[in-house]
Design a protein around this motif. Structure first.
Motif, PDB file in Angstrom:
ATOM      1  N   LEU A 160       0.597  -1.316  -0.173  1.00 48.19           N
ATOM      2  CA  LEU A 160       0.037  -0.092  -0.023  1.00 48.19           C
ATOM      3  C   LEU A 160       0.933   1.485  -0.260  1.00 48.19           C
ATOM      4  CD1 LEU A 160      -3.021   0.947   0.084  1.00 48.19           C
ATOM      5  CD2 LEU A 160      -2.897   0.987   2.742  1.00 48.19           C
ATOM      6  N   LEU A 168       0.441   8.532   2.293  1.00 44.48           N
ATOM      7  CA  LEU A 168       0.089   7.631   3.479  1.00 44.48           C
ATOM      8  C   LEU A 168       1.075   7.765   4.688  1.00 44.48           C
ATOM      9  CD1 LEU A 168      -1.708   4.532   1.609  1.00 44.48           C
ATOM     10  CD2 LEU A 168      -2.662   6.762   2.707  1.00 44.48           C
ATOM     11  N   GLN A 362      -4.525   9.025 -13.544  1.00 40.23           N
ATOM     12  CA  GLN A 362      -5.423   8.458 -14.083  1.00 40.23           C
ATOM     13  C   GLN A 362      -6.952   8.690 -13.165  1.00 40.23           C
ATOM     14  OE1 GLN A 362      -5.657   7.270 -17.422  1.00 40.23           O
ATOM     15  NE2 GLN A 362      -7.917   6.825 -17.460  1.00 40.23           N
ATOM     16  N   GLU A 364     -10.014   7.819 -11.123  1.00 36.27           N
ATOM     17  CA  GLU A 364     -10.283   6.779 -10.554  1.00 36.27           C
ATOM     18  C   GLU A 364     -12.006   6.229 -10.675  1.00 36.27           C
ATOM     19  OE1 GLU A 364      -8.893   6.620  -6.726  1.00 36.27           O
ATOM     20  OE2 GLU A 364      -6.925   5.629  -7.345  1.00 36.27           O
ATOM     21  N   ALA A 367     -16.070   3.853  -6.973  1.00 31.25           N
ATOM     22  CA  ALA A 367     -15.904   2.937  -5.870  1.00 31.25           C
ATOM     23  C   ALA A 367     -14.369   2.917  -5.486  1.00 31.25           C
ATOM     24  CB  ALA A 367     -16.540   1.504  -6.185  1.00 31.25           C
ATOM     25  N   ILE A 368     -13.608   2.755  -6.500  1.00 31.87           N
ATOM     26  CA  ILE A 368     -12.370   2.844  -6.084  1.00 31.87           C
ATOM     27  C   ILE A 368     -11.733   4.171  -5.371  1.00 31.87           C
ATOM     28  CG2 ILE A 368      -9.850   2.496  -7.058  1.00 31.87           C
ATOM     29  CD1 ILE A 368     -11.201   0.259  -7.144  1.00 31.87           C
ATOM     30  N   ARG A 370     -13.615   6.034  -3.743  1.00 30.78           N
ATOM     31  CA  ARG A 370     -14.307   6.013  -2.254  1.00 30.78           C
ATOM     32  C   ARG A 370     -13.406   5.049  -1.340  1.00 30.78           C
ATOM     33  NH1 ARG A 370     -18.948   3.022  -1.493  1.00 30.78           N
ATOM     34  NH2 ARG A 370     -18.719   2.622  -3.733  1.00 30.78           N
ATOM     35  N   LEU A 371     -13.054   4.137  -1.982  1.00 33.59           N
ATOM     36  CA  LEU A 371     -12.032   3.126  -1.081  1.00 33.59           C
ATOM     37  C   LEU A 371     -10.666   3.884  -0.741  1.00 33.59           C
ATOM     38  CD1 LEU A 371     -12.245  -0.579  -2.507  1.00 33.59           C
ATOM     39  CD2 LEU A 371     -12.984   0.432  -0.129  1.00 33.59           C
ATOM     40  N   SER A 372     -10.049   4.535  -2.039  1.00 31.12           N
ATOM     41  CA  SER A 372      -8.743   5.040  -1.585  1.00 31.12           C
ATOM     42  C   SER A 372      -8.988   6.170  -0.656  1.00 31.12           C
ATOM     43  CB  SER A 372      -8.462   5.802  -2.758  1.00 31.12           C
ATOM     44  OG  SER A 372      -8.232   4.662  -3.780  1.00 31.12           O
ATOM     45  N   ALA A 374     -11.062   6.685   1.989  1.00 29.80           N
ATOM     46  CA  ALA A 374     -11.490   6.100   3.080  1.00 29.80           C
ATOM     47  C   ALA A 374      -9.969   5.324   3.718  1.00 29.80           C
ATOM     48  CB  ALA A 374     -12.457   4.720   3.276  1.00 29.80           C
ATOM     49  N   ILE A 375      -9.085   4.572   2.794  1.00 26.79           N
ATOM     50  CA  ILE A 375      -7.994   4.511   3.292  1.00 26.79           C
ATOM     51  C   ILE A 375      -6.933   5.546   3.876  1.00 26.79           C
ATOM     52  CG2 ILE A 375      -5.684   3.393   2.549  1.00 26.79           C
ATOM     53  CD1 ILE A 375      -7.536   1.616   0.812  1.00 26.79           C
ATOM     54  N   ARG A 376      -7.168   6.618   2.835  1.00 27.19           N
ATOM     55  CA  ARG A 376      -6.233   7.854   3.344  1.00 27.19           C
ATOM     56  C   ARG A 376      -6.598   8.327   4.664  1.00 27.19           C
ATOM     57  NH1 ARG A 376      -3.174   9.285  -0.713  1.00 27.19           N
ATOM     58  NH2 ARG A 376      -3.747   8.671  -3.019  1.00 27.19           N
ATOM     59  N   SER A 378      -8.122   6.892   7.027  1.00 28.62           N
ATOM     60  CA  SER A 378      -7.592   6.006   8.175  1.00 28.62           C
ATOM     61  C   SER A 378      -6.211   6.103   8.308  1.00 28.62           C
ATOM     62  CB  SER A 378      -7.951   4.372   7.777  1.00 28.62           C
ATOM     63  OG  SER A 378      -7.020   3.727   6.834  1.00 28.62           O
ATOM     64  N   VAL A 379      -5.341   6.564   7.869  1.00 32.42           N
ATOM     65  CA  VAL A 379      -3.900   6.770   7.703  1.00 32.42           C
ATOM     66  C   VAL A 379      -3.727   8.289   8.344  1.00 32.42           C
ATOM     67  CG1 VAL A 379      -1.490   6.580   6.905  1.00 32.42           C
ATOM     68  CG2 VAL A 379      -3.399   4.832   6.171  1.00 32.42           C
ATOM     69  N   MET A 390      -2.031  13.390  -5.094  1.00 26.72           N
ATOM     70  CA  MET A 390      -2.472  12.385  -5.953  1.00 26.72           C
ATOM     71  C   MET A 390      -3.782  12.680  -6.669  1.00 26.72           C
ATOM     72  SD  MET A 390      -0.709   8.912  -4.549  1.00 26.72           S
ATOM     73  CE  MET A 390      -0.921   7.892  -5.889  1.00 26.72           C
TER      74      MET A 390
END
Lengths: 391, 476
Positions: A160, A168, A362, A364, A367-368, A370-372, A374-376, A378-379, A390
């Protein structure tokens, strides 16, 4: 501007806690050689990791090396060379492209997943990266992976982090698995092929059992004939045989010219520096595609916008295009063509104003994205690290 | 043997069982829904058979759309989901719980596309690992990761666990050979990640998904890298008077710049067990055995083996047996590949999976021996010597609860030892429930909190494979 220059991970933790308390986002800097990559951002403070330096672990017999993130890549490579080893993925050197000087850091190589020609056979930087330490947005020092090459314990934050460009959290230490330096290398060159023939020839080499470790195509331009290059590496005794067999496999594409030793190495060192396009003015795009789609996409783009120059690496799967840095620098055409075939396009180099207007990476799928996000969060909930780089 | 806790099943879900089953029946064909105790029993455990829990129901969808509909429904109902491939997990990764629905991908087992020019295959995720290699074998290609269970295990499971195998020293593990997936998030959203291209756009979600043990999404399709087979492959068997000598030989081979495709180690106990079963002709008078395999043309293999034999000779090698034919090569591998099965014939065993720095192997073997003796048990050691991934098999009698408890405790001690010498709890089997409660030995509270926060980005309600990987206490 506030500049934090930690010399230890503990100091990096302190710096981030201070920045967080003050609500100050940070630009993370290693060697500072490719700040032109990504969206132009101007956070009010910098976290300079160049003081976080030094090799922390090197066990040649275990093929593993660890270093603090700010360690110059050159220092890591020198230590490896002393024991006849190397980073497997041939890290890209962007200095000529961005017109920068200075020493790229090992942490930035990891954070950018910056892989060169050997990626096609030995995997990417992210495949060799087996351990990281980083600091998250709460100022917590986090480790993932470690020093052993087979490790599936917990979520793989190593992968990741590789390609997250510091967004991150700053890496503080990285551990790579390494490989023995090949005893010898040679390059077979097929002259004069057009792009489609060339990529077919590279595919033919890559689907042979002879372990091609580099597969690039430089189309004809400015009076120089096209060159299609296939590299073999290994024990000297094996190479003669493999080269002979590979010539036979490539016979439908013409007779090969062979480059040995230094001459062969120079060809690939040039590609490592993106030399075919580094001197081009204007904008440079980097397209990641299914290899056989490389020439098809390049043609489709060239039919829509003027392309000044182009070349292929990774057997056709990596395409560099040089275009004028005017209008959208071909973004609409390139992005919709890439989307049609699958893959992605990065605006690798362009003036700041262009990169401010056009997404560098590129865009996204929803859904991708949204996930990215959420990950950002969380960190790095407060958006401290290279915010917007990015986006 | 019941030291590992499961969360108490939620009574409110159990009480709604009929309604949940009726809801699922509206989403999939009748043959895809399993609800009777008799049939559910086949899904109550995996290859970590010491633990069993009956699921609330089992669904075996045949399309991505069905998986999506089922997950969306279960998500809306707040019902836990346990993903399943072939159920070959050695760490309990696929063991269900009473209030969970098992969603298995084993019926999605078609190879969708083989593209030699681009060296990729696109498959449904229920295809077996060996199924891919078999599909491309006649054309001279193979899929590299080769876990021992490759005949049965699915690509979905391999992706879930980031499976390895004996040949990953040269070719890497699943994450290095996976290029793309179609996956379904818990809320039913279908995502496409990666594909035929070689690197990720944006964050490397593929790398994160691989090895996430079914906690982030259910994979329904995968694009994997296929490779052209070498012209030939030849294993050689070496016998050594001590584990130290074998370990030093491994280090010297790597130090000489040689990367064999595989370097497998067995100790005296493992050799005896395997030889009795497989009659592979393994030497019984040695303390340690290495199988080293090289690849290439005949001349290349001759040259490389000559170097390796010369190195082995400098490390007190007692026996060298080169394979002169395909049959002899198969015999050499037959012994190694049957190690687990052969051990199962003489005793029950638990198979551990820690990795240690290869320089620590001899020390770790000695310590392991001490640990196991302390509990009055026996151990057979098998491991991938090139990468330090160990598989000590602790022998015990499953019907003796005291001995079973001792075996489990010895296993935990061995895994702690792996971490303490700089290694990790699991090299290729995964954490599952087996090693869940040891995670704090390897990771700090900050490490675990960060991992759990990322997990929550995918599954905030914590419904997907919820009892696995992270210690039950201290979750927020």
């Amino acid at each position: 501007m506030t500049v934090y220059s930690p010399a230890t991970e503990a100091e990096a933790v302190d710096a981030i806690r201070t920045a967080r308390a003050a609500g100050t986002p940070l630009r993370i800097i290693g060697g500072g050689t490719r700040q032109g990559l990504g969206r132009p951002i101007t956070p009010p403070a910098r976290l300079d990791l160049s003081g976080l330096s030094g090799i922390t672990l090197y066990e040649p017999a275990e093929m593993v090396i660890g270093a603090r993130a700010g360690t110059p890549l050159a220092a890591v490579e020198a230590a490896l060379a002393e024991k006849g080893q190397m980073l497997p993925f041939e890290p890209v050197d962007y200095r000529a492209l961005y017109g920068t000087t200075g020493a790229p850091s090992i942490g930035a190589i990891a954070a950018g997943n910056l892989s060169g020609s050997r990626r096609i056979s030995a995997g990417a930087a992210r495949d060799s990266l087996i351990g990281v330490r980083f600091v998250n947005g709460l100022g917590g020092a986090v480790k993932s992976g470690g020093r052993v090459m087979k490790n599936v314990t917990g979520l793989d934050l190593v992968k990741l982090q590789s390609g997250a460009f510091g967004t991150l959290g700053p890496l503080t230490e990285v551990i790579f698995k390494v490989l023995p330096k090949p005893e010898a290398s040679l390059t077979l060159e097929l002259p004069g092929l057009d792009d489609r023939q060339a990529i077919a020839a590279l595919s033919s080499g890559l689907t042979s059992p002879f372990e091609v470790s580099g597969a690039a195509h430089l189309p004809a331009q400015a009076g120089v004939a096209a060159r299609t290059l296939l590299r073999l590496e290994g024990f000297a005794t094996a190479l003669a045989y493999r080269a002979g067999e590979l010539r036979k496999a490539l016979a439908p594409y013409g007779a090969c010219v062979q480059h040995d030793g230094e001459e062969s190495r120079t060809l690939w060192l040039d590609l490592q520096k993106l030399s075919p396009l580094a001197a081009e003015p204007g904008a440079i795009w980097r397209l990641s595609l299914k290899p056989s789609d490389g020439p098809v996409v390049a043609e489709a783009v060239a039919a829509e916008i003027p392309v000044r120059a182009r070349y292929y690496d990774w057997g056709g799967g990596l395409v560099f295009l040089s275009v004028d840095a005017t209008g959208d620098a071909g973004a609409a055409s390139i992005r919709h063509t890439v989307a049609r075939y699958g893959g992605h396009a990065t605006l690798l180099r362009a003036p700041d104003d262009l990169r401010a207007r056009i997404p560098v990476f590129q865009p996204e799928a929803e859904a991708i994205a949204r996930l990215s996000l959420a990950i950002r969060r969380s960190v790095d909930l407060d958006g401290l690290f290279n915010p917007g780089l990015m986006d | 043997m019941n030291a590992i806790a499961f969360p108490a099943p939620r009574a409110d879900i159990l009480a709604r069982r009929d309604a949940i089953i009726a809801g699922l029946a509206g989403l999939v064909l009748p043959e895809a829904l399993i609800t009777s105790d008799n049939e559910c029993k086949a899904f109550e455990t995996d290859a970590f058979t010491a633990y069993r829990r009956m699921p609330l129901a089992v669904v075996l969808p045949t399309t991505t759309a069905e998986v999506s509909a089922v997950l969306a429904y279960l998500h809306a109902e707040g019902v836990p989901v346990v993903p399943r491939g072939a159920g070959t997990s050695l760490c309990g990764g696929a063991i269900p719980q009473e209030d969970a629905v098992v969603v298995g991908v084993s019926k999605m087992n078609r190879i969708l596309e083989v593209d030699y020019a681009n060296r990729i295959a696109r498959v449904q995720a229920g295809v077996t690992n060996l199924g891919i290699s078999n599909a491309v074998d006649a054309d001279g290609f193979f899929y590299a990761p080769d876990p021992s269970s490759q005949l049965a295990c699915t690509i979905a499971g391999n992706i879930g666990m980031n499976s390895g195998g004996a040949h990953c020293l040269k070719y890497g593990v699943t994450t290095n050979n996976l290029m793309g997936v179609t996956a379904v998030l818990l809320d039913g959203t279908v995502v496409e990640i990666g594909g035929g291209h070689l690197d990720a756009a944006g964050l490397d979600l593929l790398g994160l998904l691989c090895g996430s043990e079914g906690q982030l999404a259910i994979t329904t399709e995968a694009t994997v890298r296929i490779l052209r087979k070498a012209e030939g492959a030849r294993p050689v068997l070496f016998g050594f008077p001590s584990a130290e000598a074998a370990g030093e030989c491994v280090a010297a081979v790597i130090g000489a710049g040689i990367i064999p495709v595989a370097m497998e180690f067995m100790d005296r106990q493992a050799i005896a067990i395997v030889e009795d079963f497989a009659k592979a002709g393994y030497p019984l008078d040695v303390e340690a055995l290495l199988i080293i395999e090289v690849e290439g043309s005949d001349a290349e293999m001759d040259a490389m083996l000559a170097r390796i034999v010369e190195i082995a000779n400098r490390h007190e090698v007692m026996t060298v047996r080169e394979s002169k034919s395909a049959m002899e090569a198969a015999a050499i591998w037959k012994g190694r590949k049957s190690a687990f099965g052969a051990t199962g014939r003489i005793a029950d065993y638990i198979c551990m999976d820690g990795t240690v720095p290869t320089g620590q192997l001899a020390h770790v073997l000695k310590e392991t021996d001490g640990i196991v003796k302390k509990y009055g048990l026996r151990v057979a050691n098998v491991f991938h010597a090139g990468d330090g991934n160990r598989h000590p098999l602790i022998l015990y009698n499953v019907n003796d609860p005291v001995e079973a408890e001792k075996a489990e405790a010895a296993g935990m001690d061995i895994l702690r030892l792996c971490v303490d010498v700089g290694g990790c709890l699991t090299g290729e089997h995964g954490v599952g429930i087996e090693k869940r409660d040891l995670m704090r030995h390897q990771f700090s509270e900050t490490d675990l909190r960060q991992q759990m926060a990322i997990r929550a980005a995918f599954d905030p309600a914590w419904l997907l494979n919820p009892a696995k990987v992270f210690p039950l206490e201290g979750r927020s």
